[in-house]
Design an enzyme around this catalytic site. Structure first.
Site, PDB file in Angstrom:
ATOM      1  N   HIS A  55       7.955   3.291   3.660  1.00 58.63           N
ATOM      2  CA  HIS A  55       9.299   3.645   4.116  1.00 58.63           C
ATOM      3  C   HIS A  55      10.228   3.907   2.933  1.00 58.63           C
ATOM      4  CE1 HIS A  55       8.601   1.736   8.335  1.00 58.63           C
ATOM      5  NE2 HIS A  55       8.245   3.009   8.283  1.00 58.63           N
ATOM      6  N   CYS A 110      -2.039  -1.957   4.636  1.00 56.86           N
ATOM      7  CA  CYS A 110      -2.020  -3.042   3.651  1.00 56.86           C
ATOM      8  C   CYS A 110      -2.958  -4.159   4.116  1.00 56.86           C
ATOM      9  CB  CYS A 110      -0.601  -3.594   3.492  1.00 56.86           C
ATOM     10  SG  CYS A 110      -0.569  -5.011   2.362  1.00 56.86           S
ATOM     11  N   GLU A 140       4.787  -1.399  12.144  1.00 58.80           N
ATOM     12  CA  GLU A 140       3.853  -2.505  11.937  1.00 58.80           C
ATOM     13  C   GLU A 140       3.695  -3.318  13.219  1.00 58.80           C
ATOM     14  OE1 GLU A 140       4.543  -5.129   8.526  1.00 58.80           O
ATOM     15  OE2 GLU A 140       3.649  -6.735   9.724  1.00 58.80           O
ATOM     16  N   THR A 178       5.341  -8.675   8.587  1.00 56.59           N
ATOM     17  CA  THR A 178       5.205  -9.171   7.206  1.00 56.59           C
ATOM     18  C   THR A 178       6.492  -9.077   6.384  1.00 56.59           C
ATOM     19  OG1 THR A 178       4.482  -6.975   6.529  1.00 56.59           O
ATOM     20  CG2 THR A 178       2.752  -8.581   7.039  1.00 56.59           C
ATOM     21  N   SER A 237      12.272  -2.115   6.308  1.00 55.40           N
ATOM     22  CA  SER A 237      12.661  -3.433   6.817  1.00 55.40           C
ATOM     23  C   SER A 237      12.904  -4.422   5.679  1.00 55.40           C
ATOM     24  CB  SER A 237      11.556  -3.953   7.749  1.00 55.40           C
ATOM     25  OG  SER A 237      11.842  -5.241   8.189  1.00 55.40           O
ATOM     26  N   ASN A 238      11.978  -4.483   4.714  1.00 52.60           N
ATOM     27  CA  ASN A 238      12.139  -5.493   3.658  1.00 52.60           C
ATOM     28  C   ASN A 238      13.365  -5.210   2.794  1.00 52.60           C
ATOM     29  OD1 ASN A 238      11.189  -4.628   0.692  1.00 52.60           O
ATOM     30  ND2 ASN A 238      10.030  -3.431   2.183  1.00 52.60           N
TER      31      ASN A 238
HETATM   32 FE1  SF4 Z   1       1.695  -5.305   2.102  1.00 49.70          FE
HETATM   33 FE2  SF4 Z   1       3.771  -6.946   1.867  1.00 49.70          FE
HETATM   34 FE3  SF4 Z   1       3.788  -4.644   0.625  1.00 49.70          FE
HETATM   35 FE4  SF4 Z   1       4.009  -4.719   3.280  1.00 49.70          FE
HETATM   36  S1  SF4 Z   1       5.493  -5.501   1.800  1.00 49.70           S
HETATM   37  S2  SF4 Z   1       2.747  -3.327   2.080  1.00 49.70           S
HETATM   38  S3  SF4 Z   1       2.662  -6.460   3.746  1.00 49.70           S
HETATM   39  S4  SF4 Z   1       2.335  -6.347   0.243  1.00 49.70           S
END
Ligand code: SF4
Length: 333
Positions: A55, A110, A140, A178, A237-238
């Site tokens: 993303h 992943c 996901e 995740t 998201s992260n």
């Molecule tokens: Fe893998 Fe974590 Fe990267 Fe997502 S954020 S691709 S789960 S290592």
């Protein structure tokens, strides 16, 4: 490109940047991007990619320029073509669709997402209702839920925990996306446990090491920063969680930007300390552009905040490792 400094930018000893470490590419993103690059080298363009490989708009645009063609659904890929599945993972039905079209698939899911898929399959086999904590519509979550559609219930935050209905309150387990906020996820788990005291935990943490490490670094940095700039895309998201964590842990202001040019000069008014970090799908060159943009405005002193070190690496997908045994450009059939 970094714009020239404004004429009134005076260097100031008081102005400084805190740079979070770890930041940027995680092992799963690095692997997914390399997967498309190697597939382009080995098969030639076009290589189809189902959904955004990761993303980040810059990564997608750069791969498009090299000949990757991004599609939303498998049926958009011509029969017999090469298709890469993104880092976020796909449901088994997507593999079946690809097989029906005789596609040559390369799965860049992943490995840490694959682990969650396996947990979903195992809990479903044991006939648990699975409470999947995550954001509705996220790729996901769709992929993980697709492993056991009859057993998975999506729980989107603590309110979702209050509403979810299960078949047997004695037989429930939870899993998570995740890339969530660690703190918010645990709050949701506690809300679920209050309703279902026999709630079973996943065998190991689902929120991945990279998500956790980037949040740990931003927590430490935010407490000392008036402004935090997170480099990342709005659908990451992260990255969005990093903005939320920064605000929660003491930053007066925090913003998500794709590029240095997206920074608004007005955010710097009265700010002496700027924290900088980036999401797990962001190439380092974009962070360096932001640092140059800040330096041009007097934020030249820099301190790295590194509460944890990271060294995770993943091998390329099996389909490409097998190819690397046989040199030369491959046919697409
Ligand atoms: Fe893998 Fe974590 Fe990267 Fe997502 S954020 S691709 S789960 S290592």
């Amino acid at each position: 490109m970094t714009p020239p400094p404004p004429e009134n930018a005076e260097p100031s000893a008081e102005r400084r940047v805190l740079l979070a470490q770890p930041r940027g590419y995680c092992a799963g993103v690095d692997r997914a991007v390399k997967t498309v690059e190697v597939a382009l080298d080995r098969f030639g363009a076009p290589v189809y990619v189902r959904k955004q490989i990761v993303h980040n708009v810059h990564v997608v645009k750069t791969l498009e320029e090299r000949g990757a063609v991004f599609v939303e659904e498998t049926e958009e890929v011509p029969p017999g073509a090469v298709v890469v599945f993104s880092a976020h993972g796909v449901a088994p039905v997507v593999h079946e669709e690809a097989q029906a079209l005789d596609l040559r698939t390369i799965d860049a899911t992943c490995p840490l997402v694959t682990k969650v898929h396996r947990e979903a399959v195992n809990f479903a086999k044991a006939d648990y209702d699975i409470l999947l904590i995550g954001h509705e519509g996220h790729e996901e979550v769709i992929g993980t839920a697709g492993e056991a559609p009859d057993h998975v219930h999506l729980v989107d935050g603590p309110q979702g925990a209050a509403d979810v209905q299960v078949r047997d309150p004695e037989r429930v387990a939870w899993l998570s996306q995740t890339t969530l906020s660690v703190d918010e996820t645990m709050a949701t788990v506690e809300a679920l446990r209050a309703r279902f005291p026999r709630l079973v935990d996943p065998p190991s943490d689902d929120i991945c090491y990279a998500t956790q490490n980037r949040q740990v670094a931003v927590k430490e940095m935010a407490a000392q920063s008036q402004l935090v700039i997170v480099v990342g895309s709005a659908n990451s998201s992260n990255s969005v969680r990093l903005v939320e964590v920064a605000l929660e842990y003491g930053a007066a202001d925090a913003h998500l930007v794709d590029y240095a040019r997206d920074i608004d000069e007005s955010w710097l008014a009265g700010v002496t300390t700027v924290g900088v970090t980036s999401g797990a799908s962001v190439p380092e060159e974009l962070v360096q552009d932001v640092l140059a943009w800040l330096a041009a405005r007097g934020y030249r002193d820099m301190e790295v905040i590194e509460p944890v070190t990271e060294s995770m690496r993943f091998a390329l997908p099996r389909e490409l490792r097998q190819l690397s045994l046989a040199p030369g450009k491959e046919g697409k059939g």
